[in-house]
Design an enzyme around this catalytic site. Structure first.
Site, PDB file in Angstrom:
ATOM      1  N   ASP A 142      43.058  34.614  45.517  1.00 18.86           N
ATOM      2  CA  ASP A 142      41.966  34.067  46.305  1.00 18.86           C
ATOM      3  C   ASP A 142      41.860  32.580  45.959  1.00 18.86           C
ATOM      4  O   ASP A 142      42.509  32.107  45.028  1.00 18.86           O
ATOM      5  CB  ASP A 142      40.660  34.802  45.972  1.00 18.86           C
ATOM      6  CG  ASP A 142      39.530  34.404  46.905  1.00 18.86           C
ATOM      7  OD1 ASP A 142      39.803  33.823  47.963  1.00 18.86           O
ATOM      8  OD2 ASP A 142      38.362  34.676  46.550  1.00 18.86           O
ATOM      9  N   ASP A 186      38.484  30.352  46.108  1.00 16.15           N
ATOM     10  CA  ASP A 186      37.259  30.006  45.384  1.00 16.15           C
ATOM     11  C   ASP A 186      37.103  30.826  44.110  1.00 16.15           C
ATOM     12  O   ASP A 186      37.147  32.061  44.136  1.00 16.15           O
ATOM     13  CB  ASP A 186      36.033  30.225  46.277  1.00 16.15           C
ATOM     14  CG  ASP A 186      35.985  29.216  47.414  1.00 16.15           C
ATOM     15  OD1 ASP A 186      36.233  28.033  47.148  1.00 16.15           O
ATOM     16  OD2 ASP A 186      35.710  29.619  48.558  1.00 16.15           O
TER      17      ASP A 186
END
Length: 312
Positions: free
Chosen positions: A98, A100
């Site tokens: 991912d 963030d």
């Protein structure tokens, strides 16, 4: 065995009847009733044993059928995703990340940026008092795992059992005492009905939201203005969502990545090690491409693989 027992009891009755004096007749009736009761109990016991035996035989037959049932089960999908606690990472050929808070980590300045942008939106678009522009984000106030009570306007910190922590109930910026908590909620424990009025402020992005909610409530309290707690949450949440959804936060971060993004040399070494061992890498995120591209370029600045798109 039961027959021998009954015969013995009957002999005892006869002995009492003829040799037990004037009370023999009454005693014989009592013993005969006991015999009948004993026979009934034995019959019930045999029926119960027979029932248990039938259940055992049925379970035994089901157990014997398990191997055949397992053979008939559908094979695991080789393209499926499964949990395996004994997973050996050396056997994994593709790694996904991912963006963030996985590849991209942010400094505490990000909360101030979101807070400032949301505060301005409340004043400019929702017509909140201009004095709200004087608010400043307080990094010491919010913590993870908070709830906002939309009915009473309180920020709550609950423990594992759903009870309000003694130092975890605020109305605006004022902390309630244990006595005040009991006066408002009746008890420290939040019941199911009360829980329906709570909204969670759980992740890192909620720090600025929790702080702004508390500041707005405190502003109304200080100004002695009546307000509806649900609308405070609704307005602040809409402002926060606008900051993220409109790209204001993304553009603010990219305008000064040194201020908002944290370079992680350890993570970069890990990515390089995966690449050197022939692993395939991919990035999966719902953030816009320009934002991810700008952030990755900044974090890989000075590395061998400055163009992150060719690290897969």
């Amino acid at each position: 065995m039961r027959g021998h027992l009954i015969d013995t009891v009957r002999l005892a009755i006869e002995f009492i009847r003829f040799g037990g004096g004037c009370r023999g007749y009454n005693s014989s009736i009592s013993f005969e009733q006991k015999i009948l009761k004993l026979e009934e109990d034995n019959q019930l016991a045999e029926e119960e044993i027979a029932k248990i035996r039938r259940e055992f035989d049925a379970a035994k037959q089901s157990f014997f059928k398990i191997p055949d049932a397992l053979k008939g089960m559908q094979k695991m999908d080789p393209n499926g995703i499964y949990v395996n606690k004994n997973l050996r990472l050396e056997n994994i050929q593709v790694y996904g990340f991912d963006y963030d808070y996985t590849l991209a980590h942010y400094s505490a300045n990000l909360q101030s940026l979101i807070y400032e942008l949301a505060k301005e939106h409340l004043v400019n678009e929702f017509w909140y008092p201009g004095s709200c522009l004087e608010f400043k984000y307080d990094p010491t106030f919010p913590i993870r795992g908070l709830y906002y009570d939309k009915l009473k306007g309180c920020l709550l910190k609950l423990d594992f059992f759903g009870s309000i922590e003694p130092d975890g109930c605020y109305f605006g910026r004022r902390k309630f005492t244990k006595k005040e908590i009991e006066q408002i909620y009746g008890t420290r424990h939040i019941g199911r009905d009360q829980a329906r009025g709570l909204v969670s402020l759980m992740d890192f992005f909620c720090f600025s939201e929790a702080c702004l909610i508390a500041d707005i409530v405190q502003h109304f309290v200080d100004a002695k203005l009546e307000f509806d707690a649900p609308y405070v949450y609704q307005d602040v949440n809409r402002a926060i969502q606008h900051v993220h959804g409109s790209g204001l936060a993304h553009r603010g971060i990219l305008s000064d990545p040194q201020r908002y993004l944290v370079k992680n040399s350890q993570l970069l070494r890990f990515l390089r090690m995966l690449k050197e061992n022939g692993k395939k890498l991919f990035l999966l995120t719902n953030s816009p491409y320009y934002f991810v591209d700008g952030g990755m370029r900044f974090m890989l600045e000075g590395c061998d693989h400055q163009n992150w798109k060719y690290m897969n």
